[in-house]
Design a protein around this motif. Sequence first.
Motif, PDB file in Angstrom:
ATOM      1  N   PHE A 102      34.277 -26.785  21.310  1.00  0.00           N
ATOM      2  CA  PHE A 102      34.749 -25.874  22.373  1.00  0.00           C
ATOM      3  C   PHE A 102      35.607 -26.614  23.399  1.00  0.00           C
ATOM      4  CE2 PHE A 102      31.180 -22.883  21.231  1.00  0.00           C
ATOM      5  CZ  PHE A 102      32.020 -21.886  20.793  1.00  0.00           C
ATOM      6  N   SER A 103      35.083 -27.792  23.803  1.00  0.00           N
ATOM      7  CA  SER A 103      35.870 -28.500  24.844  1.00  0.00           C
ATOM      8  C   SER A 103      37.218 -28.929  24.285  1.00  0.00           C
ATOM      9  CB  SER A 103      35.081 -29.671  25.421  1.00  0.00           C
ATOM     10  OG  SER A 103      34.817 -30.581  24.401  1.00  0.00           O
ATOM     11  N   ALA A 104      37.217 -29.310  22.970  1.00  0.00           N
ATOM     12  CA  ALA A 104      38.534 -29.674  22.371  1.00  0.00           C
ATOM     13  C   ALA A 104      39.455 -28.475  22.349  1.00  0.00           C
ATOM     14  CB  ALA A 104      38.323 -30.186  20.954  1.00  0.00           C
ATOM     15  N   LEU A 105      38.868 -27.302  21.976  1.00  0.00           N
ATOM     16  CA  LEU A 105      39.697 -26.087  21.948  1.00  0.00           C
ATOM     17  C   LEU A 105      40.216 -25.753  23.345  1.00  0.00           C
ATOM     18  CD1 LEU A 105      37.858 -23.739  19.440  1.00  0.00           C
ATOM     19  CD2 LEU A 105      40.209 -24.559  19.294  1.00  0.00           C
ATOM     20  N   LEU A 106      39.294 -25.943  24.346  1.00  0.00           N
ATOM     21  CA  LEU A 106      39.703 -25.649  25.732  1.00  0.00           C
ATOM     22  C   LEU A 106      40.839 -26.563  26.174  1.00  0.00           C
ATOM     23  CD1 LEU A 106      36.418 -24.874  27.672  1.00  0.00           C
ATOM     24  CD2 LEU A 106      38.464 -23.447  27.495  1.00  0.00           C
ATOM     25  N   ARG A 107      40.680 -27.881  25.827  1.00  0.00           N
ATOM     26  CA  ARG A 107      41.746 -28.830  26.200  1.00  0.00           C
ATOM     27  C   ARG A 107      43.068 -28.468  25.526  1.00  0.00           C
ATOM     28  NH1 ARG A 107      40.226 -33.815  24.272  1.00  0.00           N
ATOM     29  NH2 ARG A 107      38.073 -33.272  24.132  1.00  0.00           N
ATOM     30  N   LEU A 108      42.871 -28.079  24.247  1.00  0.00           N
ATOM     31  CA  LEU A 108      44.057 -27.675  23.476  1.00  0.00           C
ATOM     32  C   LEU A 108      44.777 -26.510  24.164  1.00  0.00           C
ATOM     33  CD1 LEU A 108      45.159 -28.616  20.761  1.00  0.00           C
ATOM     34  CD2 LEU A 108      44.023 -26.662  19.713  1.00  0.00           C
ATOM     35  N   ALA A 109      43.933 -25.511  24.540  1.00  0.00           N
ATOM     36  CA  ALA A 109      44.509 -24.332  25.196  1.00  0.00           C
ATOM     37  C   ALA A 109      45.189 -24.724  26.501  1.00  0.00           C
ATOM     38  CB  ALA A 109      43.410 -23.300  25.457  1.00  0.00           C
ATOM     39  N   ASN A 110      44.497 -25.630  27.271  1.00  0.00           N
ATOM     40  CA  ASN A 110      45.071 -26.089  28.548  1.00  0.00           C
ATOM     41  C   ASN A 110      46.406 -26.774  28.322  1.00  0.00           C
ATOM     42  OD1 ASN A 110      43.540 -25.233  30.591  1.00  0.00           O
ATOM     43  ND2 ASN A 110      42.091 -26.970  30.541  1.00  0.00           N
ATOM     44  N   THR A 111      46.392 -27.666  27.302  1.00  0.00           N
ATOM     45  CA  THR A 111      47.629 -28.411  27.026  1.00  0.00           C
ATOM     46  C   THR A 111      48.757 -27.451  26.681  1.00  0.00           C
ATOM     47  OG1 THR A 111      46.245 -30.136  26.121  1.00  0.00           O
ATOM     48  CG2 THR A 111      48.597 -30.256  25.626  1.00  0.00           C
ATOM     49  N   LEU A 112      48.419 -26.474  25.805  1.00  0.00           N
ATOM     50  CA  LEU A 112      49.465 -25.520  25.411  1.00  0.00           C
ATOM     51  C   LEU A 112      49.962 -24.736  26.615  1.00  0.00           C
ATOM     52  CD1 LEU A 112      48.035 -24.287  22.000  1.00  0.00           C
ATOM     53  CD2 LEU A 112      49.940 -25.829  22.379  1.00  0.00           C
ATOM     54  N   ARG A 113      49.025 -24.366  27.532  1.00  0.00           N
ATOM     55  CA  ARG A 113      49.425 -23.633  28.729  1.00  0.00           C
ATOM     56  C   ARG A 113      50.357 -24.499  29.590  1.00  0.00           C
ATOM     57  NH1 ARG A 113      44.497 -22.343  30.760  1.00  0.00           N
ATOM     58  NH2 ARG A 113      44.173 -20.964  29.003  1.00  0.00           N
ATOM     59  N   ASN A 114      49.951 -25.791  29.698  1.00  0.00           N
ATOM     60  CA  ASN A 114      50.802 -26.715  30.469  1.00  0.00           C
ATOM     61  C   ASN A 114      52.209 -26.789  29.891  1.00  0.00           C
ATOM     62  OD1 ASN A 114      49.164 -27.493  32.516  1.00  0.00           O
ATOM     63  ND2 ASN A 114      48.321 -29.274  31.444  1.00  0.00           N
ATOM     64  N   ILE A 115      52.231 -26.877  28.565  1.00  0.00           N
ATOM     65  CA  ILE A 115      53.555 -26.971  27.923  1.00  0.00           C
ATOM     66  C   ILE A 115      54.363 -25.722  28.204  1.00  0.00           C
ATOM     67  CG2 ILE A 115      54.740 -27.071  25.679  1.00  0.00           C
ATOM     68  CD1 ILE A 115      52.269 -28.698  24.733  1.00  0.00           C
ATOM     69  N   GLU A 116      53.658 -24.560  28.076  1.00  0.00           N
ATOM     70  CA  GLU A 116      54.356 -23.286  28.306  1.00  0.00           C
ATOM     71  C   GLU A 116      54.933 -23.223  29.717  1.00  0.00           C
ATOM     72  OE1 GLU A 116      51.998 -19.886  28.787  1.00  0.00           O
ATOM     73  OE2 GLU A 116      53.806 -18.679  29.025  1.00  0.00           O
ATOM     74  N   GLN A 117      54.102 -23.791  30.696  1.00  0.00           N
ATOM     75  CA  GLN A 117      54.581 -23.751  32.089  1.00  0.00           C
ATOM     76  C   GLN A 117      55.530 -24.900  32.410  1.00  0.00           C
ATOM     77  OE1 GLN A 117      50.872 -23.650  34.169  1.00  0.00           O
ATOM     78  NE2 GLN A 117      50.498 -21.491  33.656  1.00  0.00           N
ATOM     79  N   GLY A 118      55.805 -25.710  31.382  1.00  0.00           N
ATOM     80  CA  GLY A 118      56.780 -26.799  31.582  1.00  0.00           C
ATOM     81  C   GLY A 118      56.206 -27.959  32.354  1.00  0.00           C
ATOM     82  N   ASN A 119      54.860 -28.178  32.285  1.00  0.00           N
ATOM     83  CA  ASN A 119      54.272 -29.295  33.034  1.00  0.00           C
ATOM     84  C   ASN A 119      54.118 -30.549  32.171  1.00  0.00           C
ATOM     85  OD1 ASN A 119      54.075 -27.658  35.206  1.00  0.00           O
ATOM     86  ND2 ASN A 119      51.959 -27.047  34.811  1.00  0.00           N
ATOM     87  N   GLY A 120      54.946 -30.723  31.223  1.00  0.00           N
ATOM     88  CA  GLY A 120      54.895 -31.938  30.404  1.00  0.00           C
ATOM     89  C   GLY A 120      54.110 -31.729  29.133  1.00  0.00           C
ATOM     90  N   VAL A 121      54.219 -32.701  28.270  1.00  0.00           N
ATOM     91  CA  VAL A 121      53.616 -32.600  26.947  1.00  0.00           C
ATOM     92  C   VAL A 121      52.594 -33.717  26.790  1.00  0.00           C
ATOM     93  CG1 VAL A 121      54.121 -32.809  24.497  1.00  0.00           C
ATOM     94  CG2 VAL A 121      55.672 -31.563  25.984  1.00  0.00           C
ATOM     95  N   SER A 140      48.945 -32.345  17.760  1.00  0.00           N
ATOM     96  CA  SER A 140      49.399 -33.566  18.446  1.00  0.00           C
ATOM     97  C   SER A 140      50.727 -34.021  17.866  1.00  0.00           C
ATOM     98  CB  SER A 140      48.395 -34.695  18.260  1.00  0.00           C
ATOM     99  OG  SER A 140      47.285 -34.433  19.034  1.00  0.00           O
ATOM    100  N   ALA A 141      50.800 -34.006  16.497  1.00  0.00           N
ATOM    101  CA  ALA A 141      52.054 -34.446  15.846  1.00  0.00           C
ATOM    102  C   ALA A 141      53.208 -33.548  16.262  1.00  0.00           C
ATOM    103  CB  ALA A 141      51.881 -34.431  14.327  1.00  0.00           C
ATOM    104  N   MET A 142      52.870 -32.215  16.286  1.00  0.00           N
ATOM    105  CA  MET A 142      53.926 -31.265  16.654  1.00  0.00           C
ATOM    106  C   MET A 142      54.381 -31.511  18.096  1.00  0.00           C
ATOM    107  SD  MET A 142      53.740 -27.177  16.569  1.00  0.00           S
ATOM    108  CE  MET A 142      53.491 -26.916  18.282  1.00  0.00           C
ATOM    109  N   LEU A 143      53.391 -31.733  18.971  1.00  0.00           N
ATOM    110  CA  LEU A 143      53.741 -31.960  20.377  1.00  0.00           C
ATOM    111  C   LEU A 143      54.538 -33.253  20.543  1.00  0.00           C
ATOM    112  CD1 LEU A 143      50.439 -30.855  22.138  1.00  0.00           C
ATOM    113  CD2 LEU A 143      52.609 -29.623  21.980  1.00  0.00           C
ATOM    114  N   ALA A 144      54.134 -34.279  19.755  1.00  0.00           N
ATOM    115  CA  ALA A 144      54.857 -35.548  19.842  1.00  0.00           C
ATOM    116  C   ALA A 144      56.301 -35.346  19.381  1.00  0.00           C
ATOM    117  CB  ALA A 144      54.177 -36.608  18.987  1.00  0.00           C
ATOM    118  N   ALA A 145      56.460 -34.563  18.273  1.00  0.00           N
ATOM    119  CA  ALA A 145      57.815 -34.302  17.765  1.00  0.00           C
ATOM    120  C   ALA A 145      58.632 -33.553  18.816  1.00  0.00           C
ATOM    121  CB  ALA A 145      57.747 -33.494  16.468  1.00  0.00           C
TER     122      ALA A 145
END
Length: 382
Positions: free
Chosen positions: A41-60, A79-84
């Motif tokens: 769950f926490s990994a999924l939550l972090r994942l969701a947070n990261t994706l939200r950050n990306i969507e809001q343009g707060n870095g990758v 992670s690979a996709m985000l790194a790319a």
Amino acid sequence: MLSILLVLAKQHVDLAQITVFSLLSLALGYATFYVLSRPHFSALLRLANTLRNIEQGNGVAPSLEAPKGELKELGEGLSAMLAAMASREAKFVAAQRELELKVSEVAVSNAELAATLRRLKAAQEQLVTTEKMASLGGLVAGVAHEINTPVGVGVTAVSSMSSRIIDVRNKYQAGELGHRELNDFLDNTQQHCELLLSNLSRAAELVSSFKQVAVDQSADDLREFDLGVYLSEVWRSLSPQLKGTSLRYDMSVNDDIRVFNYPGALSQVLTNLVMNSITHGYERGEEGHLQLDVRHDGGEVELVYRDDGRGIAPEHLGQVFEPFFTTRRGRGGSGLGMHIVYNLVTGQLLGSIELHSEPGCGVEVKIRFPANIHPGAQTENG
Ligand SMILES: Nc1ncnc2c1ncn2[C@@H]1O[C@H](COP(=O)(O)OP(=O)(O)OP(=O)(O)O)[C@@H](O)[C@H]1O
Ligand SMILES: [Mg+2]
């Protein structure tokens, strides 16, 4: 009865035990599930947070921690996709910077180009002035050279005559001058006088041509006249020159054209064109046709003059308007005619002139100029 009650009590205790046991199992199951799934769950939550950050343009975030199993794979994939994406964005930003740099470089070279163009224009103007001065210098040198020949011939003729006169006078005074010798002397003197006259006339012509080149614009009168009538008079005045040739000439005028202009300049232009056709266009006795079309077009007049003679060689075409360019040097050509025409058309008539010719296909001269010229317009135009 007691045994029945005992069985019932035992069953009740069993049921309570079963219930407690079930509840305990459930709690244990939930706790185990909670403990085991918490990292997911926490990994999924972090994942969701990261994706939200990306969507809001707060870095990758370059990598995502995830437990083992499919979620770990998902995390690694993302992670690979985000790194790319991060590397692509970095490349995009770098390309954008490079583009901005190039744009500013282009702006700088544009400014340099504009400055160079300005310098080039200034240099061109300077060159035109220098060219004019050089052309005037060439003109003076050419006139001096051209006049030198007839004057030189004249000097030789006069000095030879002068020594003959001394000789004849001595003989006469000594009473030794015979009839025949006197006759020879008179013939000889007459020949020398003719030579002198033709050479002095040539020199005088050159001087007057030179004066025309310098174009004393105020000398010619500006007046109102009928262009068609005037130009036919000029044609007529040229008939003595055309008489000895097999050339026909025609003129067409599309209108009654009243102009306020310089008749003297126009007559000089047409005379030069016709004389050139006679002199350069045809062999002696060769048949040919000269044509002048006169059109009134808006406020402008267009004269198109054509002959169907031998034409001008392509390598000479660019030089025809230059002073002293002639293909008849030493045979009566001074090379001033077309230079005078050019100066009169562009300077005095405020017009333009085009020359077209191909060997064997004759010559076409197209002249355009304003029908009405205001006094002093030449000085206004520089
Ligand atoms: N109608 C023409 N047909 C063929 N060649 C021509 C014609 N008009 C001009 N040219 C060429 O252009 C040259 C320059 O003409 P331009 O009238 O300036 O000098 P020119 O006739 O040789 O001498 P000038 O007119 O001073 O007596 C001529 O020598 C001739 O070669
Ligand atoms: Mg000429």
